[in-house]
Design a protein around this motif. Structure first.
Motif, PDB file in Angstrom:
ATOM      1  N   ARG A  43       0.833  -1.139   0.046  1.00 22.23           N
ATOM      2  CA  ARG A  43       0.027   0.238   0.053  1.00 22.23           C
ATOM      3  C   ARG A  43       0.730   1.157  -0.111  1.00 22.23           C
ATOM      4  NH1 ARG A  43      -2.820  -3.363   3.581  1.00 22.23           N
ATOM      5  NH2 ARG A  43      -2.178  -1.930   5.643  1.00 22.23           N
ATOM      6  N   LYS A  44       0.423   2.440  -0.600  1.00 22.55           N
ATOM      7  CA  LYS A  44       1.045   3.654  -0.725  1.00 22.55           C
ATOM      8  C   LYS A  44       0.232   4.954  -0.384  1.00 22.55           C
ATOM      9  CE  LYS A  44       1.323   3.655  -5.510  1.00 22.55           C
ATOM     10  NZ  LYS A  44       2.279   3.798  -6.836  1.00 22.55           N
ATOM     11  N   VAL A  45       0.694   5.885  -0.101  1.00 25.62           N
ATOM     12  CA  VAL A  45       0.238   7.238  -0.008  1.00 25.62           C
ATOM     13  C   VAL A  45      -0.343   7.428  -1.561  1.00 25.62           C
ATOM     14  CG1 VAL A  45       0.177   9.845   0.157  1.00 25.62           C
ATOM     15  CG2 VAL A  45       1.367   8.101   1.841  1.00 25.62           C
ATOM     16  N   ASP A  46      -1.744   7.880  -1.499  1.00 22.35           N
ATOM     17  CA  ASP A  46      -2.529   8.178  -2.655  1.00 22.35           C
ATOM     18  C   ASP A  46      -1.893   9.806  -3.315  1.00 22.35           C
ATOM     19  OD1 ASP A  46      -3.837   8.665  -5.148  1.00 22.35           O
ATOM     20  OD2 ASP A  46      -5.675   9.033  -3.996  1.00 22.35           O
ATOM     21  N   LEU A  47      -0.740   9.647  -3.820  1.00 24.26           N
ATOM     22  CA  LEU A  47      -0.014  10.986  -4.136  1.00 24.26           C
ATOM     23  C   LEU A  47      -0.265  11.720  -5.245  1.00 24.26           C
ATOM     24  CD1 LEU A  47       1.699  12.897  -2.073  1.00 24.26           C
ATOM     25  CD2 LEU A  47       4.082  11.823  -3.113  1.00 24.26           C
ATOM     26  N   LYS A  48      -1.047  12.409  -5.538  1.00 28.57           N
ATOM     27  CA  LYS A  48      -1.314  12.859  -7.170  1.00 28.57           C
ATOM     28  C   LYS A  48      -0.171  13.966  -7.236  1.00 28.57           C
ATOM     29  CE  LYS A  48      -6.144  12.509  -6.150  1.00 28.57           C
ATOM     30  NZ  LYS A  48      -6.424  10.843  -5.996  1.00 28.57           N
ATOM     31  N   GLU A  49      -0.249  14.216  -8.536  1.00 23.40           N
ATOM     32  CA  GLU A  49       0.962  15.147  -8.967  1.00 23.40           C
ATOM     33  C   GLU A  49       0.446  16.395  -9.661  1.00 23.40           C
ATOM     34  OE1 GLU A  49       4.661  13.478 -10.710  1.00 23.40           O
ATOM     35  OE2 GLU A  49       3.533  11.656 -10.863  1.00 23.40           O
TER      36      GLU A  49
END
Length: 385
Positions: A28-34
């Motif tokens: 799992r990972k942080v939902d990091l948008k760009e």
């Protein structure tokens, strides 16, 4: 016999599936948008009733990449942040530039926590491990102890020792060095000899990063005494870190060093010390006094460094390479380009690969082209960041 073999195969299959499940659980990972338009971020935060997490970095920043790949992919970190935050990574573009100015982001990586209206709550900076980032995020959500709250409390006049220690640690974690130095020097008021006290020393050692401060200069001038009190390795570690960082800062910075009063204090201290690394630091500091003021004189000083063979081997090559960059980016005296042209010739002759050779040939060609052009109007570097 067959039954036993089937059981063994079933067991191995179960183990493989279990390991696969564990691997999946750890993915799992942080939902990091760009690089989203910030108006969209604010809208999302309000719709989802979440805070905002902004990550300022770049694709070439190693600590930034470490945080993204090794820390924001930890299950505990990802779950905590995804549940509470709309998260956006700003690594390039005009929106990153605009937000960096708005929130006074300097350096990278810098992580910010904002409320749903985009009001700053907490600031973090630098490389972090999982336990550190979790502790700092939790502090950021604590409205009585986050970075902004502590700053407001300090501004309101709280000078209790236990609060100052808490505030200094928040400034340290946020890489707010200038403010941290001011708070530390206020805390250290009184006879400079106080830093010999172990309790005062621990505060001075970690939080005072002002090389030109009376405390650092006192330690430097009396280093033998401090070696005996706190150990040579520890004292030298602080001396080496501060002098190395500041020497590079002055030579490669964006403002004329000679206009900074602290520059002269540091330069004079090195000229009269017997510290074994003083000559190396002076290689940066002596030429720096001419940057943006006299590019001919700066070039002469660089030549002197090589004529005395002070910087050798890789250190010398790296230094010469960096000076090519400085002249390429900032030199507005085209008649002074004879110096980097000569250094480029040296680097062409000693290039380890054909690619390196072509690189320096290209740099040299650019300098030679500029050398024939009239000088441009001098830039006002005092207005640079």
């Amino acid at each position: 016999m067959l039954t036993g073999l089937l059981r063994k195969r079933a067991l191995l299959l179960f183990i493989a599936c279990s390991l696969g499940a564990v691997a999946m659980a750890q993915n799992r990972k942080v939902d990091l948008k760009e690089n989203l338009p910030f108006d969209e971020v604010l809208t999302m935060a309000k719709e989802k009733n979440k805070y905002i997490f902004l990550d300022f970095g770049s694709i070439t920043c190693k600590p930034c990449l470490y945080i993204k790949k090794e820390v924001l992919t930890l299950d505990s970190v990802a779950d905590f942040i995804n549940e509470r935050f709309v998260s956006v990574d700003y690594n390039v573009g005009k929106e990153k530039e605009r937000l960096s100015k708005l929130y006074q982001v300097k350096g990278e990586p810098v992580l910010l926590i904002l409320d749903q209206n985009g009001v700053l709550m907490h600031r973090m900076a630098g490389k972090m491990e999982g336990n550190q980032i979790m502790a700092r995020f939790k502090q950021g959500l604590d409205i009585k102890n986050n970075f902004v709250s502590l700053t407001n409390t300090y501004t309101a006049g709280n000078r209790k020792p236990e609060f100052i220690m808490q505030y200094l640690e928040a400034l340290y974690a946020a890489a707010e060095t200038e403010t941290m130095n001011k708070v530390t020097l206020e805390y250290l008021q009184g006879p400079v000899e106080r830093i010999k006290d172990p309790g005062i020393w621990s505060v001075f050692y970690k939080y005072n990063q002002d090389l030109a401060s009376r405390e650092v200069m006192y330690m430097f001038e009396n280093k033998e005494e401090f070696y005996k009190l706190f150990g040579k390795d520890k004292v030298d570690a602080k001396i080496n870190k501060l002098f190395s960082e500041k020497s590079i800062f002055y030579l490669y910075g964006h403002k004329p060093p000679i206009e900074d009063p602290k520059y002269t204090i540091i330069l004079n201290a090195l000229r009269k010390t017997d510290h074994p690394k003083a000559s190396e630091w002076l290689c940066y500091l002596v030429p720096a006094q001419y940057k943006y003021k006299d590019w001919h004189k700066l070039g002469q000083e660089i030549d002197n460094i090589y004529s005395f063979n002070i910087l050798k081997g890789k250190a010398g090559t790296s230094f010469k390479d960096m000076m090519l960059t400085q002249y390429s980016m900032y030199c507005d005296e085209n008649t002074a380009l004879k110096y980097p042209i000569r250094w480029a010739n040296d680097l062409i002759a000693t290039a380890a690969t054909e690619a390196e050779k072509k690189k320096y040939e290209g740099i040299k060609a650019n300098f030679m082209k500029r050398e024939k052009e009239p000088n441009k109007e001098k830039l006002d570097w005092s207005k640079s960041d």
